[in-house]
Design a protein around this motif. Structure first.
Motif, PDB file in Angstrom:
ATOM      1  N   ARG A   5      55.867  35.393  82.429  1.00 44.32           N
ATOM      2  CA  ARG A   5      56.486  36.416  83.212  1.00 44.32           C
ATOM      3  C   ARG A   5      55.897  35.724  84.722  1.00 44.32           C
ATOM      4  O   ARG A   5      56.698  36.033  85.505  1.00 44.32           O
ATOM      5  N   MET A   6      54.664  35.515  84.721  1.00 46.28           N
ATOM      6  CA  MET A   6      54.268  34.986  86.111  1.00 46.28           C
ATOM      7  C   MET A   6      54.943  33.803  86.543  1.00 46.28           C
ATOM      8  O   MET A   6      55.335  33.549  87.771  1.00 46.28           O
ATOM      9  N   ALA A   7      55.268  32.878  85.519  1.00 43.52           N
ATOM     10  CA  ALA A   7      56.043  31.691  85.922  1.00 43.52           C
ATOM     11  C   ALA A   7      57.559  32.018  86.465  1.00 43.52           C
ATOM     12  O   ALA A   7      58.008  31.326  87.373  1.00 43.52           O
ATOM     13  N   ILE A   8      58.128  33.053  86.008  1.00 45.00           N
ATOM     14  CA  ILE A   8      59.393  33.359  86.586  1.00 45.00           C
ATOM     15  C   ILE A   8      59.193  33.724  88.152  1.00 45.00           C
ATOM     16  O   ILE A   8      59.955  33.217  88.762  1.00 45.00           O
ATOM     17  N   ALA A   9      58.183  34.678  88.301  1.00 47.24           N
ATOM     18  CA  ALA A   9      58.205  35.056  89.756  1.00 47.24           C
ATOM     19  C   ALA A   9      57.781  33.869  90.543  1.00 47.24           C
ATOM     20  O   ALA A   9      58.261  33.522  91.734  1.00 47.24           O
ATOM     21  N   MET A  10      56.794  32.832  90.254  1.00 50.02           N
ATOM     22  CA  MET A  10      56.335  31.898  90.816  1.00 50.02           C
ATOM     23  C   MET A  10      57.587  30.763  91.131  1.00 50.02           C
ATOM     24  O   MET A  10      57.680  30.168  92.177  1.00 50.02           O
ATOM     25  N   VAL A  11      58.213  30.367  90.058  1.00 53.47           N
ATOM     26  CA  VAL A  11      59.489  29.500  89.977  1.00 53.47           C
ATOM     27  C   VAL A  11      60.412  30.043  90.925  1.00 53.47           C
ATOM     28  O   VAL A  11      61.040  29.225  91.866  1.00 53.47           O
ATOM     29  N   GLU A  12      60.715  31.438  91.119  1.00 58.66           N
ATOM     30  CA  GLU A  12      61.815  32.079  91.726  1.00 58.66           C
ATOM     31  C   GLU A  12      61.390  31.581  93.208  1.00 58.66           C
ATOM     32  O   GLU A  12      62.312  31.301  94.080  1.00 58.66           O
ATOM     33  N   LYS A  13      60.237  31.927  93.521  1.00 61.89           N
ATOM     34  CA  LYS A  13      59.672  31.902  94.999  1.00 61.89           C
ATOM     35  C   LYS A  13      59.876  30.434  95.396  1.00 61.89           C
ATOM     36  O   LYS A  13      60.255  30.111  96.459  1.00 61.89           O
ATOM     37  N   LEU A  14      59.409  29.420  94.615  1.00 63.74           N
ATOM     38  CA  LEU A  14      59.373  27.970  94.846  1.00 63.74           C
ATOM     39  C   LEU A  14      60.608  27.475  94.993  1.00 63.74           C
ATOM     40  O   LEU A  14      60.895  26.554  95.687  1.00 63.74           O
ATOM     41  N   SER A  15      61.631  27.840  94.192  1.00 61.98           N
ATOM     42  CA  SER A  15      62.964  27.466  94.018  1.00 61.98           C
ATOM     43  C   SER A  15      63.957  27.977  95.628  1.00 61.98           C
ATOM     44  O   SER A  15      64.508  26.995  95.902  1.00 61.98           O
ATOM     45  N   ASN A  16      63.313  28.883  95.997  1.00 61.07           N
ATOM     46  CA  ASN A  16      63.953  29.237  97.384  1.00 61.07           C
ATOM     47  C   ASN A  16      63.336  28.902  98.686  1.00 61.07           C
ATOM     48  O   ASN A  16      63.699  29.095  99.388  1.00 61.07           O
ATOM     49  N   HIS A  17      62.181  28.079  98.445  1.00 65.06           N
ATOM     50  CA  HIS A  17      61.451  27.408  99.414  1.00 65.06           C
ATOM     51  C   HIS A  17      61.257  25.925  99.373  1.00 65.06           C
ATOM     52  O   HIS A  17      61.980  25.177  99.676  1.00 65.06           O
ATOM     53  N   HIS A  18      60.010  25.619  98.655  1.00 62.49           N
ATOM     54  CA  HIS A  18      59.869  24.208  98.514  1.00 62.49           C
ATOM     55  C   HIS A  18      60.823  23.279  97.766  1.00 62.49           C
ATOM     56  O   HIS A  18      61.252  22.134  98.288  1.00 62.49           O
ATOM     57  N   LEU A  19      61.383  23.879  96.899  1.00 64.72           N
ATOM     58  CA  LEU A  19      62.462  23.217  95.948  1.00 64.72           C
ATOM     59  C   LEU A  19      63.852  23.294  96.499  1.00 64.72           C
ATOM     60  O   LEU A  19      64.762  22.837  95.693  1.00 64.72           O
ATOM     61  N   ARG A  20      64.000  24.180  97.462  1.00 66.94           N
ATOM     62  CA  ARG A  20      65.508  24.714  98.018  1.00 66.94           C
ATOM     63  C   ARG A  20      66.605  23.563  98.109  1.00 66.94           C
ATOM     64  O   ARG A  20      67.731  23.540  97.546  1.00 66.94           O
ATOM     65  N   ASP A  21      65.896  22.343  98.734  1.00 65.28           N
ATOM     66  CA  ASP A  21      66.959  21.458  98.830  1.00 65.28           C
ATOM     67  C   ASP A  21      67.390  20.647  97.897  1.00 65.28           C
ATOM     68  O   ASP A  21      68.527  19.889  97.889  1.00 65.28           O
ATOM     69  N   PHE A  22      66.488  20.607  96.597  1.00 67.73           N
ATOM     70  CA  PHE A  22      67.320  20.031  95.426  1.00 67.73           C
ATOM     71  C   PHE A  22      68.028  21.012  94.699  1.00 67.73           C
ATOM     72  O   PHE A  22      68.731  20.233  93.628  1.00 67.73           O
ATOM     73  N   MET A  23      68.147  22.118  95.051  1.00 65.63           N
ATOM     74  CA  MET A  23      69.065  22.944  94.185  1.00 65.63           C
ATOM     75  C   MET A  23      70.325  23.445  95.034  1.00 65.63           C
ATOM     76  O   MET A  23      70.898  24.394  94.540  1.00 65.63           O
ATOM     77  N   ASP A  24      70.911  22.465  95.823  1.00 68.78           N
ATOM     78  CA  ASP A  24      72.093  22.658  96.312  1.00 68.78           C
ATOM     79  C   ASP A  24      73.238  22.051  95.420  1.00 68.78           C
ATOM     80  O   ASP A  24      72.804  21.495  94.406  1.00 68.78           O
ATOM     81  N   PRO A  25      74.489  22.477  95.530  1.00 65.09           N
ATOM     82  CA  PRO A  25      75.543  22.143  94.479  1.00 65.09           C
ATOM     83  C   PRO A  25      75.572  20.490  94.568  1.00 65.09           C
ATOM     84  O   PRO A  25      76.387  19.763  93.514  1.00 65.09           O
TER      85      PRO A  25
END
Length: 404
Positions: free
Chosen positions: A158-178
């Motif tokens: 459960r904590m991983a969900i919250a942390m990964v969601e925040k990380l994906s919208n910030h630090h990892l955001r550029d990797f998650m474009d289409p």
């Protein structure tokens, strides 16, 4: 008079009397500083960042469970619900995620029982698909699961969900474009860093036409896919979580600089240099490289490097939003306060429920025992551990009953 050497009690190496004790004292002081920072109101986030970056990082997984959420501004008492199992097969990325997770056996601790690993793999699939389902602007990429599994192993589902969601919208955001355009943009910082530090090495790699693709798996998995020792992965995650989103590519540049002699001694062609650099050494001096990475970032910040023509034509969401993200972490309450707020909220809810349905609020003996178990573990392990306990309750409530 000569100092008498004595054998280290744990690893058999020889050390000077007092040196081991001094190191233990340094670690204890660091733990005290971290605890004080966590208990400050607001939380002293700068001290926590400094602890995560400085020698040794956050030292233990228990500390990481408390500090990592603060570095990402995650409230451990307000975590997402456990993902529903009946919706994941309908997600467009389900089959690819399933394949990647099934191939991820090496990312789990050696000696783990097969049934335990299978439970974690199912949780890993659920975490990834839940984050993607709730954030349709994010797109899955191969290697994402290597990052997510690290958080799962340390902090629970459960904590991983919250942390990964925040990380994906910030630090990892550029990797998650289409498309890969934003990822290529981040990779393009590598050569300008090398040019600033070692023009001769930079020119050699240009002539070899090796490009930067050798560092792709390093970057998009935060080195989780290429390092065999989990403790080294954790040390780098401490560093990256407390740093600018580009720090992973600066670290890649430092690895190349560290291997400068090997590179220049190889054949100056793409195949030779790519083969050399794509196989990352497993015995890197991590503390030394982390320190050098910090120094390079200070001397050659991203704003200086954007003078390069390869970096002028692309907008990075992660970079442009980083300052606001840092500001958002500054006013967090300590977990003791958050726990009190949660308890008061539950008391008010129970009171309203008691007025509306008096007979429905009497807990059974098993429920009372479970609640006592959670309170006991929370008091013993600290506030952040409660999130891990809550994860255990979701799928294995008998685990808690066995502790008492």
């Amino acid at each position: 008079m000569k100092k008498v050497k004595k054998r280290h009690p744990l690893n058999g190496s020889r050390t000077t009397p007092g040196r081991h004790e001094d190191r233990m004292s340094w670690k204890k002081q660091k733990l005290v500083d971290i605890q004080q920072a966590l208990n400050s109101d607001p939380v002293d986030i700068e001290t926590l960042r400094s602890a995560a970056v400085s020698e040794g990082g956050l030292l233990t997984d228990d500390v990481r469970r408390k500090v990592w959420p603060k570095l990402l501004s995650v409230n451990v008492f307000d975590l997402p619900a456990k993902p529903a199992k009946n919706i994941r097969e309908n997600h467009k990325d389900y089959n690819q995620v399933l394949l990647d997770v099934r191939r991820s056996m090496r990312r789990f601790p050696r000696g783990m029982r097969a049934d335990e690993r299978e439970v974690l793999q199912e949780q890993l699939i659920d975490i990834i698909l839940d984050v993607l389902r709730r954030n349709p602007q994010l797109h899955y990429y191969q290697g994402y699961h290597d990052i997510v599994v690290t958080f799962l192993l340390v902090v629970g589902e459960r904590m991983a969900i919250a942390m990964v969601e925040k990380l994906s919208n910030h630090h990892l955001r550029d990797f998650m474009d289409p498309t890969m355009d934003s990822t290529k943009h981040i990779l393009n910082y590598l050569m300008p860093i090398l040019e600033q530090v070692d023009p001769e090495l930079h020119d050699f790699m240009r002539r070899a036409e090796v490009g930067t693709i050798f560092a792709l798996s390093w970057l998009i998995t935060w080195y989780g896919h290429v390092l065999s020792e989990f403790r080294h992965v954790l040390r780098l995650y401490d560093f990256f979580l407390a740093s600018h989103p580009l720090m992973a590519i600066y670290f890649a540049a430092v690895i190349v600089l560290y291997r400068e002699r090997e590179v220049k001694s190889s054949e100056c062609d793409m195949a030779s240099v790519h083969h050399l650099l794509s196989h990352i050494p497993q015995d890197l001096p991590y503390e030394q490289l982390i320190s050098r990475t910090q120094n390079l970032f200070t001397r050659y910040p991203p704003t200086l490097l954007t003078c390069s023509t390869t970096l002028q034509s692309h907008h990075s969401i992660a970079i442009s939003s980083f300052q606001d993200f840092q500001m958002s972490t500054q006013q967090q309450r300590p977990d003791s306060i958050l726990r009190q707020q949660r308890q008061h909220l539950h008391q008010r809810q129970d009171a309203r429920l008691a007025l509306a349905h008096p007979s429905s609020v009497q807990p059974s003996g098993a429920q009372q025992l479970m609640r006592m178990a959670v309170w006991g573990i929370s008091a013993t392990l600290g506030a952040a551990a409660l999130a891990v306990v809550q994860t255990a309750m979701d799928w294995a409530p008998d685990f808690l009953l066995q502790l008492f």
